[in-house]
Design a protein around this motif. Sequence first.
Motif, short mmCIF file in Angstrom:
data_model
loop_
_atom_site.label_atom_id
_atom_site.label_comp_id
_atom_site.label_asym_id
_atom_site.label_seq_id
_atom_site.Cartn_x
_atom_site.Cartn_y
_atom_site.Cartn_z
N TYR A 58 36.99 36.22 42.85
CA TYR A 58 37.90 37.25 42.33
C TYR A 58 37.33 37.74 41.01
O TYR A 58 37.17 36.94 40.07
N ILE A 59 37.03 39.02 40.91
CA ILE A 59 36.45 39.53 39.67
C ILE A 59 37.52 40.17 38.79
O ILE A 59 38.55 40.63 39.27
N HIS A 60 37.24 40.16 37.48
CA HIS A 60 38.15 40.72 36.49
C HIS A 60 37.45 41.81 35.69
O HIS A 60 36.34 41.61 35.20
N SER A 61 38.13 42.94 35.53
CA SER A 61 37.64 44.03 34.70
C SER A 61 38.13 43.82 33.28
O SER A 61 38.73 42.79 32.96
N ASN A 62 37.92 44.82 32.44
CA ASN A 62 38.39 44.73 31.05
C ASN A 62 39.91 44.67 30.97
O ASN A 62 40.46 44.26 29.97
N LEU A 63 40.61 45.04 32.04
CA LEU A 63 42.08 45.01 32.04
C LEU A 63 42.65 43.60 32.15
O LEU A 63 43.72 43.31 31.63
N THR A 64 41.93 42.70 32.85
CA THR A 64 42.47 41.35 33.08
C THR A 64 41.61 40.22 32.53
O THR A 64 42.07 39.08 32.47
N ALA A 65 40.38 40.49 32.15
CA ALA A 65 39.43 39.43 31.79
C ALA A 65 39.91 38.52 30.66
O ALA A 65 39.59 37.34 30.63
N CYS A 66 40.68 39.06 29.72
CA CYS A 66 41.12 38.27 28.57
C CYS A 66 42.60 37.89 28.63
O CYS A 66 43.19 37.48 27.62
N ALA A 67 43.18 37.99 29.81
CA ALA A 67 44.56 37.53 30.00
C ALA A 67 44.59 36.01 29.86
O ALA A 67 43.54 35.35 29.97
N PRO A 68 45.76 35.43 29.63
CA PRO A 68 45.84 33.97 29.46
C PRO A 68 45.39 33.19 30.71
O PRO A 68 45.70 33.59 31.84
N LEU A 69 44.67 32.11 30.47
CA LEU A 69 44.25 31.23 31.57
C LEU A 69 45.46 30.46 32.08
O LEU A 69 46.33 30.06 31.30
N LYS A 70 45.49 30.24 33.39
CA LYS A 70 46.54 29.44 34.01
C LYS A 70 45.88 28.26 34.71
O LYS A 70 44.84 28.40 35.34
N ALA A 71 46.49 27.10 34.59
CA ALA A 71 45.95 25.90 35.24
C ALA A 71 46.09 26.00 36.75
O ALA A 71 47.11 26.43 37.27
#
Length: 84
Positions: A58-71
């Motif tokens: 699953y790839i992340h763009s600039n919109l989601t890449a720095c969202a909080p990590l979830k365990a």
Amino acid sequence: MNVSLFSEKIISIDKGFHIAGGTQVFGKFKKLKQCMKLCAAIPTCFAADYNPWLYKCYIHSNLTACAPLKAHKKFIHFKKVPCS
């Protein structure tokens, strides 16, 4: 975790984490390195999540890449960009 030369753009790897909202890439990714190689080749991929049980990337763009990590014990998250 050993990161090979083709993945030298990867700055961090977090085993047991993911970010919600990634875009699933079509196909099966039998190894983490395949997901890393794909992300490294896509200029708009700033981070990605790999699920080794389902062979999904699953790839992340600039919109989601720095969202909080979830365990999540089944995922491996990696980044190409630093988040402040």
